[in-house]
Write a protein that holds these residues in place. Structure first.
Motif, PDB file in Angstrom:
ATOM      1  N   SER A  13       0.839  -1.200   0.000  1.00  9.45           N
ATOM      2  CA  SER A  13       0.000   0.000   0.000  1.00  9.45           C
ATOM      3  C   SER A  13       0.872   1.247   0.000  1.00  9.45           C
ATOM      4  CB  SER A  13      -0.909  -0.002   1.224  1.00  9.45           C
ATOM      5  OG  SER A  13      -0.142  -0.189   2.397  1.00  9.45           O
ATOM      6  N   CYS A  14       0.292   2.289  -0.554  1.00 11.21           N
ATOM      7  CA  CYS A  14       1.008   3.562  -0.628  1.00 11.21           C
ATOM      8  C   CYS A  14       0.030   4.679  -0.347  1.00 11.21           C
ATOM      9  CB  CYS A  14       1.623   3.730  -2.016  1.00 11.21           C
ATOM     10  SG  CYS A  14       2.583   5.251  -2.160  1.00 11.21           S
ATOM     11  N   ASP A  15       0.524   5.746   0.258  1.00  7.49           N
ATOM     12  CA  ASP A  15      -0.337   6.886   0.530  1.00  7.49           C
ATOM     13  C   ASP A  15      -0.487   7.779  -0.702  1.00  7.49           C
ATOM     14  OD1 ASP A  15       2.397   7.350   0.886  1.00  7.49           O
ATOM     15  OD2 ASP A  15       2.076   9.035   2.256  1.00  7.49           O
ATOM     16  N   TYR A  16       0.248   7.490  -1.770  1.00  3.12           N
ATOM     17  CA  TYR A  16       0.097   8.241  -3.023  1.00  3.12           C
ATOM     18  C   TYR A  16      -0.579   7.345  -4.059  1.00  3.12           C
ATOM     19  CZ  TYR A  16       3.389  11.841  -1.350  1.00  3.12           C
ATOM     20  OH  TYR A  16       4.011  12.838  -0.660  1.00  3.12           O
ATOM     21  N   ASP A  17      -0.959   7.967  -5.158  1.00  2.00           N
ATOM     22  CA  ASP A  17      -1.650   7.227  -6.219  1.00  2.00           C
ATOM     23  C   ASP A  17      -1.149   7.736  -7.572  1.00  2.00           C
ATOM     24  OD1 ASP A  17      -3.396   5.587  -7.513  1.00  2.00           O
ATOM     25  OD2 ASP A  17      -5.136   6.893  -7.239  1.00  2.00           O
ATOM     26  N   CYS A  18       0.142   7.559  -7.812  1.00  2.00           N
ATOM     27  CA  CYS A  18       0.745   8.105  -9.034  1.00  2.00           C
ATOM     28  C   CYS A  18       0.217   7.362 -10.265  1.00  2.00           C
ATOM     29  CB  CYS A  18       2.261   7.946  -8.986  1.00  2.00           C
ATOM     30  SG  CYS A  18       2.995   8.605  -7.484  1.00  2.00           S
ATOM     31  N   TRP A  63       7.150  -2.347  -2.340  1.00  2.00           N
ATOM     32  CA  TRP A  63       6.200  -2.103  -3.432  1.00  2.00           C
ATOM     33  C   TRP A  63       5.446  -0.804  -3.180  1.00  2.00           C
ATOM     34  CZ3 TRP A  63       6.865  -4.951  -7.486  1.00  2.00           C
ATOM     35  CH2 TRP A  63       7.183  -6.305  -7.398  1.00  2.00           C
ATOM     36  N   GLY A  64       5.165  -0.539  -1.919  1.00  2.00           N
ATOM     37  CA  GLY A  64       4.409   0.654  -1.550  1.00  2.00           C
ATOM     38  C   GLY A  64       5.316   1.618  -0.796  1.00  2.00           C
ATOM     39  N   GLU A  65       4.748   2.367   0.140  1.00  2.00           N
ATOM     40  CA  GLU A  65       5.540   3.332   0.917  1.00  2.00           C
ATOM     41  C   GLU A  65       5.789   2.761   2.312  1.00  2.00           C
ATOM     42  OE1 GLU A  65       7.239   5.979   0.224  1.00  2.00           O
ATOM     43  OE2 GLU A  65       7.746   6.319   2.335  1.00  2.00           O
ATOM     44  N   THR A  92      11.762   5.999  -0.941  1.00  2.00           N
ATOM     45  CA  THR A  92      10.620   6.618  -0.269  1.00  2.00           C
ATOM     46  C   THR A  92      10.082   7.806  -1.065  1.00  2.00           C
ATOM     47  OG1 THR A  92       9.916   7.779   1.745  1.00  2.00           O
ATOM     48  CG2 THR A  92      12.221   8.023   1.133  1.00  2.00           C
ATOM     49  N   ASN A  93       8.785   8.082  -0.866  1.00  2.00           N
ATOM     50  CA  ASN A  93       8.220   9.304  -1.456  1.00  2.00           C
ATOM     51  C   ASN A  93       8.367  10.497  -0.500  1.00  2.00           C
ATOM     52  OD1 ASN A  93       6.148   9.113   0.454  1.00  2.00           O
ATOM     53  ND2 ASN A  93       4.716   8.115  -0.974  1.00  2.00           N
ATOM     54  N   LEU A  94       8.964  10.269   0.638  1.00  2.00           N
ATOM     55  CA  LEU A  94       9.278  11.305   1.634  1.00  2.00           C
ATOM     56  C   LEU A  94       8.023  11.994   2.191  1.00  2.00           C
ATOM     57  CD1 LEU A  94      11.938  12.199   2.909  1.00  2.00           C
ATOM     58  CD2 LEU A  94      12.075  14.071   1.278  1.00  2.00           C
ATOM     59  N   PHE A 115      10.275  12.649  -5.878  1.00  2.00           N
ATOM     60  CA  PHE A 115       9.224  13.665  -5.873  1.00  2.00           C
ATOM     61  C   PHE A 115       8.175  13.276  -6.910  1.00  2.00           C
ATOM     62  CE2 PHE A 115       7.717  17.937  -7.532  1.00  2.00           C
ATOM     63  CZ  PHE A 115       6.795  18.101  -6.506  1.00  2.00           C
ATOM     64  N   HIS A 116       6.932  13.234  -6.464  1.00  2.00           N
ATOM     65  CA  HIS A 116       5.831  12.864  -7.359  1.00  2.00           C
ATOM     66  C   HIS A 116       4.890  14.055  -7.508  1.00  2.00           C
ATOM     67  CE1 HIS A 116       7.039   8.653  -7.317  1.00  2.00           C
ATOM     68  NE2 HIS A 116       7.160   8.742  -6.012  1.00  2.00           N
ATOM     69  N   PRO A 117       5.096  14.888  -8.544  1.00  2.00           N
ATOM     70  CA  PRO A 117       4.209  16.035  -8.744  1.00  2.00           C
ATOM     71  C   PRO A 117       2.771  15.538  -8.891  1.00  2.00           C
ATOM     72  CG  PRO A 117       6.092  16.105 -10.255  1.00  2.00           C
ATOM     73  CD  PRO A 117       6.108  14.758  -9.602  1.00  2.00           C
TER      74      PRO A 117
HETATM   75  S1  SF4 Z   1       5.105   5.482  -7.691  1.00  2.00           S
HETATM   76 FE1  SF4 Z   1       5.784   5.250  -5.534  1.00  2.00          FE
HETATM   77  S2  SF4 Z   1       4.788   6.990  -4.460  1.00  2.00           S
HETATM   78 FE2  SF4 Z   1       3.718   6.729  -6.406  1.00  2.00          FE
HETATM   79  S3  SF4 Z   1       1.950   5.383  -5.948  1.00  2.00           S
HETATM   80 FE3  SF4 Z   1       3.649   4.061  -6.673  1.00  2.00          FE
HETATM   81  S4  SF4 Z   1       4.698   3.402  -4.805  1.00  2.00           S
HETATM   82 FE4  SF4 Z   1       3.438   5.193  -4.245  1.00  2.00          FE
END
Ligand code: SF4
Ligand code: SF4
Length: 295
Positions: A13-18, A63-65, A92-94, A115-117
């Protein structure tokens, strides 16, 4: 012996959704998080147990954060203090808090930050980078080389401290014209290494000899991309399988893989910072249009 381990547990799982996320994003149930925590603690206990036997460098590549989970923060801080751990790093996405880093040894711990804009405001990300700099933490910063990211990348390069390396990953499946590649190379002089997948079939690669990948169950493989197991970390069966071996795949297109190819000079380029992607010296940047080609 000197060993590098790339650890990837079940956390997904990740807190972002790129939109360009290469991983199948999942919600982790409470049970799945518990299993990830248990697997990480078992791995960390193994690392602790190798004192006096091995010198270890560890990169966590979830896989995630990972750093939004307390068990990753605690494990990284604890492992950083072990005398036989030369480096402990994580991708990490920091998005995490940074106060836990005060409990880590900054001469051993390092962060590979992306960094994920679109997922977090630029200012919030760079404020975290300033925290890392103030804490004396080693870190690299990167961005995916999509056209809409170029202004962010240029701004980051202009505003990050000069000694912080900004890397650019070629976007998966994207072909870059020479002009496009030049624009990214002006930001990251090492972008030419990322631009194309590396032909690796039959070439010597340190994975399977001094570098291995470990999953949550302890299955050891030479790298994240070659599925054949070498054994299990916890019964020691993998050690007898360690030996020089050529790459069995046609191409290797991920930095965490091809950095270990002996046919590339990247152990010299990233000497002292192979896992966290920090070059021995930040390469001089070339202006747009001045083409740089790696050897
Ligand atoms: S690219 Fe990285 S930060 Fe973005 S959703 Fe996937 S795991 Fe999360
Ligand atoms: S070159 Fe890449 S895919 Fe091949 S063995 Fe090495 S890390 Fe794995």
């Amino acid at each position: 012996m000197d060993l590098t381990l790339l650890y990837r547990g079940p956390l997904a799982s990740c807190d972002y959704d790129c939109p360009y996320c290469p991983f199948a994003k999942r919600r982790d149930s409470r049970q799945a998080l518990g299993a990830d925590r248990e697997a990480l603690e078992r791995f960390a206990a193994w690392v602790v147990s190798r004192e006096g036997e091995d010198r270890l460098s560890v990169l966590f590549t979830p896989w995630g954060e990972g750093l939004v989970r307390s068990w990753y923060r605690r494990t990284l801080a604890e492992l950083s203090h072990l005398p036989h751990v030369r480096r402990v790093a994580i991708q990490t996405n920091l998005s995490c808090r940074t106060d836990w880093l005060e409990r880590a040894d900054p001469s051993t711990l390092a962060l590979w930050c992306t960094f994920h804009p679109g997922q977090t405001p630029y200012e919030r990300f760079t404020a975290k980078c300033r925290d890392l700099t103030a804490l004396g933490v080693r870190y690299s910063v990167g961005i995916v080389g999509l056209p809409e990211h170029l202004p962010h990348a240029r701004r980051l390069r202009a505003e990050l401290p000069e000694h912080v390396y900004l890397w650019v990953n070629a976007a998966e499946g994207r072909a870059y014209t020479d002009e496009e590649a030049d624009r990214w190379t002006a930001v990251d002089p090492l972008f030419p290494y990322s631009r194309h997948p590396h032909r690796s079939a039959g070439l010597p690669c340190r994975t399977g000899e001094s570098v291995v990948s470990v999953d949550g169950g302890g299955t050891v493989r030479r790298c994240h991309f070659v599925r054949e197991p070498l054994g299990n970390l916890y019964d020691g069966s993998w050690r007898v399988a360690l030996r020089p071996r050529p790459c069995p795949l046609a191409v290797c297109d991920c930095h965490i893989g091809y950095v270990h190819l002996e046919s590339l000079p990247l152990y010299d380029v990233f000497a002292g910072g192979v896992l966290e992607r920090i070059p021995a010296r930040v390469p001089p940047r070339l202006p747009d249009g001045a083409r740089a080609v790696p050897g």
